[in-house]
Design a protein around this motif. Sequence first.
Motif, short mmCIF file in Angstrom:
data_model
loop_
_atom_site.label_atom_id
_atom_site.label_comp_id
_atom_site.label_asym_id
_atom_site.label_seq_id
_atom_site.Cartn_x
_atom_site.Cartn_y
_atom_site.Cartn_z
N ARG A 20 0.83 -1.21 0.00
CA ARG A 20 0.00 0.00 0.00
C ARG A 20 0.86 1.26 0.00
O ARG A 20 0.54 2.24 -0.68
CB ARG A 20 -0.94 -0.01 1.20
N ARG A 23 2.27 1.69 -3.47
CA ARG A 23 1.21 2.13 -4.38
C ARG A 23 0.90 3.61 -4.16
O ARG A 23 0.73 4.36 -5.12
CB ARG A 23 -0.08 1.31 -4.17
N GLU A 24 0.84 4.03 -2.90
CA GLU A 24 0.56 5.43 -2.61
C GLU A 24 1.67 6.33 -3.15
O GLU A 24 1.40 7.38 -3.74
CB GLU A 24 0.38 5.64 -1.10
N ARG A 25 2.93 5.92 -2.95
CA ARG A 25 4.05 6.70 -3.50
C ARG A 25 3.96 6.77 -5.01
O ARG A 25 4.22 7.81 -5.62
CB ARG A 25 5.38 6.07 -3.09
N ASN A 26 3.62 5.63 -5.61
CA ASN A 26 3.50 5.61 -7.07
C ASN A 26 2.37 6.52 -7.53
O ASN A 26 2.52 7.25 -8.51
CB ASN A 26 3.28 4.18 -7.57
N ASN A 27 1.25 6.48 -6.83
CA ASN A 27 0.12 7.35 -7.19
C ASN A 27 0.51 8.82 -7.10
O ASN A 27 0.14 9.63 -7.96
CB ASN A 27 -1.08 7.06 -6.29
N ILE A 28 1.28 9.16 -6.08
CA ILE A 28 1.74 10.55 -5.93
C ILE A 28 2.66 10.92 -7.09
O ILE A 28 2.54 12.00 -7.68
CB ILE A 28 2.45 10.74 -4.57
N VAL A 30 2.76 9.57 -10.06
CA VAL A 30 1.97 9.66 -11.30
C VAL A 30 1.24 10.98 -11.36
O VAL A 30 1.21 11.66 -12.40
CB VAL A 30 0.98 8.47 -11.39
N ARG A 31 0.62 11.39 -10.26
CA ARG A 31 -0.09 12.67 -10.20
C ARG A 31 0.86 13.82 -10.52
O ARG A 31 0.54 14.72 -11.30
CB ARG A 31 -0.70 12.85 -8.81
#
Length: 92
Positions: A20, A23-28, A30-31
């Motif tokens: 998790r 994934r959160e780091r990746n989402n950041i 990507v944003r």
Amino acid sequence: MQPRDTPGLPAVAGFGNEYRVRRERNNIAVRKSRDKAKQRNVETQQKVLELTSDNDRLRKRVEQLSRELDTLRGIFRQLPESSLVKAMGNCA
């Protein structure tokens, strides 16, 4: 298979929390990447507008100078040849 804690994220045995976090780091990331791409797009559009404006201004200047050149050529053609020879003699 374990039940999912968070919708959209698969449950991975022993790596749930670490997964998790990644994934959160990746989402950041990507944003952030998408925001940068949007900003570059805005800057590119502004540059296009600026260059289009410059091109229009320069085209008008070329038209103006072409008209001036045509006018001067017309005046030059109307001069008698004798005055041309005198004028050329003064330049030498």
